[in-house]
Design an enzyme around this catalytic site. Structure first.
Site, PDB file in Angstrom:
ATOM      1  N   ASP A 101       0.832  -1.202   0.000  1.00  0.00           N
ATOM      2  CA  ASP A 101       0.000   0.000   0.000  1.00  0.00           C
ATOM      3  C   ASP A 101       0.870   1.258   0.000  1.00  0.00           C
ATOM      4  OD1 ASP A 101      -1.999   1.842   0.253  1.00  0.00           O
ATOM      5  OD2 ASP A 101      -2.520   1.328   2.323  1.00  0.00           O
ATOM      6  N   ASP A 319      -1.441   5.477  -6.150  1.00  0.00           N
ATOM      7  CA  ASP A 319      -1.830   4.568  -5.067  1.00  0.00           C
ATOM      8  C   ASP A 319      -1.946   3.137  -5.569  1.00  0.00           C
ATOM      9  OD1 ASP A 319      -2.785   3.460  -2.712  1.00  0.00           O
ATOM     10  OD2 ASP A 319      -4.853   3.941  -3.195  1.00  0.00           O
TER      11      ASP A 319
END
Length: 500
Positions: A101, A319
């Site tokens: 992440d 992201d």
């Protein structure tokens, strides 16, 4: 296997010695980055978008070598996009599967006596619980510890009451959340120290021990042991390791876009001649870039530059935890209109559950336009049709493709997720505050640059090692093990001769 006879030593003894040599020489099991992505084309965009809404709520506000996270390349066609890696924590080491992440900072895993933590996973991976009391090297982090104070500044840690224990509470936008406390313990790593040669290493890091999870985190369909945050703040593992000279202050990934999934993840800078860079927007909690315009077939879309400006409520974020890609509403509308106008003569345009889709019997690469996201510094991210389209279903020779870009109504945020990131090298150069990219076949190995203690840059080969310890891409390792094997044989012969 070819029969080998040497000075009367039996083949059976040689096989035993070869096995022993391989064990002692440590053909290492690599950290594995896996991907689950809908490859049956039966997952609706609404499902992916729902998953991303959950994910977006989770966005929390000198080098010793290259740390290599190899890829096994598995996927599950019934689960939405998710990249994760296996890390080893504690002493003795214990395996944990954690989501990769780039939109958050902290590494955290589920701990023993966790309330609401899932015990099984639809990803077909074993879930574990970290027990600080079972690790001989674990210690709690107190509120007086400097790293706890740094975490407080970035809202990644907190101190409550009189416990003097550094804790965290992460509440996400979908109502889910996790809370727990920080521990310091060993993370076990594979460090590339020479061309295609690795050595096992370990370092102490601070990570979260989750004692409570709620909402979407409790679901078992895509459950993992935790989240591996690769953000810029002080509590991220990349920041901790680079501040102590254990790893360079740069990491890179290359995510495969085909049905096999997988990819490459290294703490180091992948070196490719066609990489273009754009500066990071300073003083932002995420990897914000200055997107200036969008072009379709070379024509700049009529979008006000103010739409892409970075502020507390808008901007462009890279992201890896987002499956699709999201455009600010004004940019999304202009983009869809431009694409639809170009393909109107060769496709049938339809709206399915709010998504703009196209019915065609032709190859999308032949009829859909090239799209370019243009960033500060002259760097453009060039997208082919399959970088912004999602195949929904196929009947006979006719296929339905839908725009994979989505909009967040009323918001000016742009998020570039896996749909855009796949099949490209992405380099997060924190030392120089920039991000770079280039198209790449992520099934291939890569060259990674690391600065030595003398200040000289060296290049090593990383990525695409199998979990079984395959010797592919490891010729030097093979020679090393073969040499030690020969030494074992010689010692055996000498010993046998001495005792005869």
């Amino acid at each position: 296997m070819a029969r080998i006879v040497y000075a009367g030593v039996s083949v059976g003894v040689l096989v035993v010695l070869l096995q022993a040599a391989m064990v002692l020489c440590g053909f290492p099991a690599k950290l594995t980055l896996e991907r689950a992505f809908p490859t049956n084309h039966g997952v609706e965009i609404a499902h992916l978008r729902s998953r991303d809404r959950v994910r977006h709520g989770r966005m929390l506000q000198s080098s010793g070598g290259v740390i290599d996270f190899s890829v096994s390349g598995t996927y599950d066609p019934f689960l939405v996009g998710l990249y994760y890696t296996r890390v080893q924590l504690g002493n003795p080491p214990k395996d944990f599967y954690v989501q990769i992440d780039t939109g958050s900072d902290v590494l955290w895993v589920s701990c023993n006596s966790c309330n609401g933590c899932p015990a099984t996973s639809g990803l077909q991976i074993p879930l574990n619980f970290f027990d600080p009391g079972s690790s001989t090297t674990a210690s709690l982090v107190s509120c007086s510890d400097q790293i706890c104070a740094l975490g407080v500044q970035s809202s990644d840690s907190a101190c409550f009451g009189q416990s003097n224990q550094c804790a965290y509470v992460f509440q996400y936008g979908d109502g889910s959340g996790t809370s727990g406390y920080y521990v310091m313990d060993m993370i076990h790593l594979d460090v590339v120290i020479d061309s295609s040669v690795t050595s096992n290493s370990s370092a102490s890091v601070v990570f979260g021990c989750s004692t409570s999870q709620t909402g979407d985190l409790t679901k078992s369909d895509r459950a993992v042991d935790g989240i591996f945050g690769f953000g810029q703040q002080d509590l991220s593992v990349i920041s901790q390791l680079s501040s102590r000279g254990i790893a360079p202050k740069v990491f890179s990934h290359c995510l495969k876009g085909d049905d096999s999934g997988g990819g490459i993840l290294v703490l180091g800078e992948i070196v490719e001649p066609n990489v273009v860079y754009t500066p990071l927007v300073p003083s932002q909690p995420h990897y914000n870039l200055n997107l200036q315009s969008i072009s379709v077939n070379g024509q700049v879309l009529p979008i006000s530059p103010a739409v892409f400006a970075t502020s507390s409520s808008q901007g462009t974020i890279i992201d890896s935890g987002t499956t699709l890609a999201y455009l600010a509403e004004e940019a999304y509308n202009a983009f869809v209109v431009a694409v639809t106008n170009i393909v109107s003569q060769s496709t049938q345009s339809v709206v399915l559950k709010g998504n703009r889709c196209y019915v065609t019997s032709s190859s999308v690469s032949d009829i859909f336009p090239q799209v370019s996201l243009n960033f500060a510094g002259g760097a453009s991210l060039v997208l082919g049709a399959q970088d912004y389209l999602i195949q929904q279903n196929s009947v006979g020779g006719t296929t339905v493709w839908c725009i994979g870009f989505q909009k967040i109504p009323g918001q000016g945020i742009t998020i570039l997720g896996d749909l855009v990131l796949k099949d490209k090298i992405f380099i997060y150069d924190l030392a120089n505050q920039r991000i770079g990219w280039t198209n790449y076949d992520c099934s291939m190995s890569v060259n990674v640059s690391t600065a030595t203690k003398t200040g000289k840059s060296e290049f090593v080969n990383a990525g695409q090692f199998s979990d079984s310890g395959s010797m592919q891409n490891q010729p030097d390792r093979f020679i090393l093990n073969l040499s030690i094997f020969v030494l074992f044989v010689q010692l055996y012969i000498f010993t046998s001769f001495f005792h005869s």
